[in-house]
Design an enzyme around this catalytic site. Structure first.
Site, PDB file in Angstrom:
ATOM      1  N   VAL A   1      50.148  25.312  42.131  1.00  0.00           N
ATOM      2  CA  VAL A   1      49.659  25.225  43.519  1.00  0.00           C
ATOM      3  C   VAL A   1      48.477  24.256  43.556  1.00  0.00           C
ATOM      4  O   VAL A   1      47.587  24.296  42.703  1.00  0.00           O
ATOM      5  CB  VAL A   1      49.238  26.621  44.026  1.00  0.00           C
ATOM      6  CG1 VAL A   1      48.536  26.519  45.376  1.00  0.00           C
ATOM      7  CG2 VAL A   1      50.457  27.523  44.123  1.00  0.00           C
TER       8      VAL A   1
ATOM      9  N   GLU B   1      35.221  40.010  19.225  1.00  0.00           N
ATOM     10  CA  GLU B   1      36.537  40.209  18.621  1.00  0.00           C
ATOM     11  C   GLU B   1      36.955  38.995  17.791  1.00  0.00           C
ATOM     12  O   GLU B   1      37.498  39.135  16.689  1.00  0.00           O
ATOM     13  CB  GLU B   1      37.566  40.532  19.715  1.00  0.00           C
ATOM     14  CG  GLU B   1      37.318  41.920  20.291  1.00  0.00           C
ATOM     15  CD  GLU B   1      38.165  42.276  21.520  1.00  0.00           C
ATOM     16  OE1 GLU B   1      38.194  43.463  21.850  1.00  0.00           O
ATOM     17  OE2 GLU B   1      38.757  41.381  22.130  1.00  0.00           O
TER      18      GLU B   1
ATOM     19  N   GLY C   1      49.990  33.395  41.343  1.00  0.00           N
ATOM     20  CA  GLY C   1      49.499  33.927  40.076  1.00  0.00           C
ATOM     21  C   GLY C   1      50.309  35.128  39.625  1.00  0.00           C
ATOM     22  O   GLY C   1      50.432  36.115  40.358  1.00  0.00           O
TER      23      GLY C   1
HETATM   24  C1  LIG Z   1      40.376  36.202  25.680  1.00  0.00           C
HETATM   25  C2  LIG Z   1      40.313  37.269  26.735  1.00  0.00           C
HETATM   26  C3  LIG Z   1      40.162  38.593  26.352  1.00  0.00           C
HETATM   27  C4  LIG Z   1      40.105  39.596  27.306  1.00  0.00           C
HETATM   28  N1  LIG Z   1      39.985  40.900  26.900  1.00  0.00           N
HETATM   29  C5  LIG Z   1      40.035  41.882  27.818  1.00  0.00           C
HETATM   30  C6  LIG Z   1      40.020  43.242  27.407  1.00  0.00           C
HETATM   31  O1  LIG Z   1      39.926  43.549  26.218  1.00  0.00           O
HETATM   32  N2  LIG Z   1      40.101  44.207  28.369  1.00  0.00           N
HETATM   33  C7  LIG Z   1      40.214  43.880  29.696  1.00  0.00           C
HETATM   34  O2  LIG Z   1      40.324  44.773  30.534  1.00  0.00           O
HETATM   35  N3  LIG Z   1      40.199  42.610  30.117  1.00  0.00           N
HETATM   36  C8  LIG Z   1      40.129  41.598  29.217  1.00  0.00           C
HETATM   37  N4  LIG Z   1      40.149  40.293  29.623  1.00  0.00           N
HETATM   38  C9  LIG Z   1      40.122  39.999  31.067  1.00  0.00           C
HETATM   39  C10 LIG Z   1      41.491  40.143  31.710  1.00  0.00           C
HETATM   40  O3  LIG Z   1      42.467  39.520  30.946  1.00  0.00           O
HETATM   41  C11 LIG Z   1      41.385  39.548  33.110  1.00  0.00           C
HETATM   42  O4  LIG Z   1      40.450  40.293  33.833  1.00  0.00           O
HETATM   43  C12 LIG Z   1      42.726  39.584  33.836  1.00  0.00           C
HETATM   44  O5  LIG Z   1      43.672  38.784  33.153  1.00  0.00           O
HETATM   45  C13 LIG Z   1      42.572  39.073  35.258  1.00  0.00           C
HETATM   46  O6  LIG Z   1      43.815  39.095  35.899  1.00  0.00           O
HETATM   47  P1  LIG Z   1      44.127  38.067  37.060  1.00  0.00           P
HETATM   48  O7  LIG Z   1      45.457  38.436  37.589  1.00  0.00           O
HETATM   49  O8  LIG Z   1      42.975  37.990  37.995  1.00  0.00           O
HETATM   50  O9  LIG Z   1      44.172  36.628  36.361  1.00  0.00           O
HETATM   51  P2  LIG Z   1      45.048  36.122  35.159  1.00  0.00           P
HETATM   52  O10 LIG Z   1      45.593  37.236  34.359  1.00  0.00           O
HETATM   53  O11 LIG Z   1      44.212  35.095  34.487  1.00  0.00           O
HETATM   54  O12 LIG Z   1      46.293  35.414  35.866  1.00  0.00           O
HETATM   55  C14 LIG Z   1      46.149  34.275  36.676  1.00  0.00           C
HETATM   56  C15 LIG Z   1      47.497  33.612  36.806  1.00  0.00           C
HETATM   57  O13 LIG Z   1      47.396  32.610  37.796  1.00  0.00           O
HETATM   58  C16 LIG Z   1      48.099  31.448  37.362  1.00  0.00           C
HETATM   59  N5  LIG Z   1      47.523  30.297  38.036  1.00  0.00           N
HETATM   60  C17 LIG Z   1      46.229  29.877  37.977  1.00  0.00           C
HETATM   61  N6  LIG Z   1      46.063  28.784  38.734  1.00  0.00           N
HETATM   62  C18 LIG Z   1      47.277  28.493  39.274  1.00  0.00           C
HETATM   63  C19 LIG Z   1      47.758  27.472  40.140  1.00  0.00           C
HETATM   64  N7  LIG Z   1      46.962  26.505  40.608  1.00  0.00           N
HETATM   65  N8  LIG Z   1      49.059  27.472  40.481  1.00  0.00           N
HETATM   66  C20 LIG Z   1      49.903  28.434  40.002  1.00  0.00           C
HETATM   67  N9  LIG Z   1      49.491  29.428  39.189  1.00  0.00           N
HETATM   68  C21 LIG Z   1      48.206  29.460  38.836  1.00  0.00           C
HETATM   69  C22 LIG Z   1      47.886  31.455  35.859  1.00  0.00           C
HETATM   70  O14 LIG Z   1      48.898  30.705  35.205  1.00  0.00           O
HETATM   71  C23 LIG Z   1      47.931  32.934  35.523  1.00  0.00           C
HETATM   72  O15 LIG Z   1      49.238  33.360  35.168  1.00  0.00           O
HETATM   73  C24 LIG Z   1      40.197  39.261  28.690  1.00  0.00           C
HETATM   74  C25 LIG Z   1      40.339  37.931  29.075  1.00  0.00           C
HETATM   75  C26 LIG Z   1      40.401  36.940  28.101  1.00  0.00           C
HETATM   76  C27 LIG Z   1      40.560  35.506  28.526  1.00  0.00           C
END
Ligand SMILES: Cc1cc2nc3c(=O)[nH]c(=O)nc-3n(C[C@H](O)[C@H](O)[C@H](O)COP(=O)(O)OP(=O)(O)OC[C@H]3O[C@@H](n4cnc5c(N)ncnc54)[C@H](O)[C@@H]3O)c2cc1C
Length: 426
Positions: free
Chosen positions: A85, A176, A17
């Site tokens: 993955v 939003e 990720g």
């Molecule tokens: C529409 C929206 C608005 C938001 N607004 C806010 C906000 O205003 N403020 C705030 O703080 N947070 C906000 N969030 C939440 C914030 O974006 C998330 O908390 C944050 O992105 C989480 O990070 P992460 O690294 O856990 O996951 P993500 O950023 O989702 O990254 C996960 C990554 O894993 C990859 N992945 C998934 N499965 C696989 C696989 N099987 N194989 C390979 N790669 C894989 C994906 O492609 C992705 O790149 C928002 C979320 C959304 C959807």
């Protein structure tokens, strides 16, 4: 099956990720004596908090997404692979991604969450959620297409259905989205059509709970609701959607005909918990120890939305970018300490700096400790904070200028219908 071999003398770290959590973990390992493979199914990191602006034509996809390869290009101990993955052999310590086998000594799971339709996955086709650039482009296409089709619709009933937009879910994303749709309908498109008046559009925000923005204090949630209503958005509270179909949504005591339904309710974790047979909560988030490792699997860590972690008072940590970043950074530092035979850092503690959500131009709600901001000042704070957290000077500049331009002119530059989509039919 191709095995990806790195320098075998140094510990191998696989990060799954390249979102907020995975990227921070990789960066925190920049100077550690380890070889990192970061694998993501997409080639780009997406700034999800601004996805709704792509979905409503305020920004272009490239303004909020960056190639992961380029973000990490100067970090020599990391190799970026684009692959999906599909499983993990915990006993053999190997990640499976298509034809690739990725051996690891330390594994970081940062695959985030997906939409949850509460057991009704069939609603996904008619009510897309907003999680990726593809989702945003799909929603933007449907949203703009609805106006185009309304312009050539023969009868009033069809026109009304096309000019009705329903957003399901009253959290920050739903608020939003609804505010942004109202701005486009009331302002941006106001003089662009001849047969229809976009300002007569009906925009409905449906929330199952008793109020909007459950993570915010009640007074700010009330402010957001009033601001939305002033913009013409109908807010339906205590209303659980019971079905979604291509012509609208139904709930216990009614139905709304709509050609454009957007899903902003409910999340489910990626299947990573199943890959490692770890204990998880009802949403599929993996339960973690205080050092973010998986119980009984001390070399596997979880960062970001996928982790089910709690603060000192026992409250679950929210699925927001600062949590993901802090977790990623912590896990990276912990692995670096182990690789350098130093003691582990103290257990992970999340530092909460505040909550922000925008309701539209000139209106936002901000909670920073005891400080609460609303209105224009809140909106200004929200804008500066988001520009600050973007990656790269070019994007910061482009977005700041785009927002200033939109603010002054009400124009939106990214009004392209570029995804083939037949759903918003007449
Ligand atoms: C529409 C929206 C608005 C938001 N607004 C806010 C906000 O205003 N403020 C705030 O703080 N947070 C906000 N969030 C939440 C914030 O974006 C998330 O908390 C944050 O992105 C989480 O990070 P992460 O690294 O856990 O996951 P993500 O950023 O989702 O990254 C996960 C990554 O894993 C990859 N992945 C998934 N499965 C696989 C696989 N099987 N194989 C390979 N790669 C894989 C994906 O492609 C992705 O790149 C928002 C979320 C959304 C959807």
């Amino acid at each position: 099956m191709k095995t990806v071999v790195t320098d075998t003398r140094r510990p191998k770290v696989v990060i799954i990720g390249g979102g907020f959590g995975g990227l921070e973990a990789a960066k925190a390992l920049a100077h550690a004596p380890v070889d990192i493979v970061l694998v993501d199914r997409q080639n780009h990191h997406c700034f999800q908090p601004l996805l709704y602006q792509v979905a409503t034509a305020a920004l272009s996809p490239a303004d909020i997404a960056w190639p992961i390869r380029s973000i990490l290009s100067r970090q020599e101990n990391v190799r970026v692979l684009m692959a999906q993955v599909s499983g993990i052999d915990v006993a053999a310590k190997i990640v499976r991604a298509g034809e690739l086998s990725l051996p690891y000594d330390y594994l970081v799971l940062a695959t985030g969450v997906m939409h949850s339709y509460f057991g009704h996955d069939e609603w996904a086709n008619v009510a897309p959620g907003l999680k990726s650039i593809e989702d945003a482009r799909l929603i933007r296409g449907r949203f703009l297409l609805a106006f185009e089709r309304a312009e050539i619709a023969d009868d009033e009933k069809t026109r009304r259905r096309l000019l009705t937009f329903v957003v399901v879910g009253g959290g920050p994303t739903g608020v939003e989205m609804a505010g942004s749709i109202a701005e486009v309908a009331n302002r941006t498109l106001r003089s662009d059509f001849r047969e229809i008046d976009p300002a007569t559009s009906r925009i409905v925000l449906i929330e199952a709970g008793p109020r909007l923005l459950p993570a915010f204090p009640e007074n700010l949630a009330r402010y957001a609701q009033t601001a939305l209503e002033k913009m013409g958005v109908e807010v339906l509270l205590k209303t659980a959607v019971t079905s979604c179909d291509r012509d609208g949504v139904s709930f216990a005591d009614g139905r709304i005909d709509s050609a454009t339904v957007i899903w902003a309710a409910g999340v489910a974790a990626s299947p990573a918990g199943r890959w490692i047979e770890a204990e998880h909560d009802r949403a599929g988030r993996i339960k973690v120890n205080s050092d973010l490792s998986v119980p009984q699997q001390p070399n596997i860590f979880v960062a970001g939305d996928l982790a089910s972690a709690h603060d000192k008072a026992g409250h679950p940590l929210p699925g927001v970018a600062p949590v993901a970043k802090q977790m990623g950074r912590y896990v990276g530092k912990l692995i670096a300490a182990r690789a350098e035979h130093r003691p582990d850092p103290k257990p992970f503690v999340y530092r909460h700096y505040g909550d922000l959500a925008t309701v539209g131009r000139k209106a936002a709600v901000v909670k920073l400790g005891r400080l609460e901001l609303t209105g224009f000042i809140g909106w200004l704070f929200w804008s500066v904070a988001h520009v600050y957290f973007l990656i790269g000077i070019r994007n910061r500049f482009v977005i700041a200028v785009t927002w200033l331009w939109s603010y002054l002119t009400f124009r939106r530059g990214a009004r392209l219908i570029s995804v083939p989509d037949q759903r918003a039919h007449t």
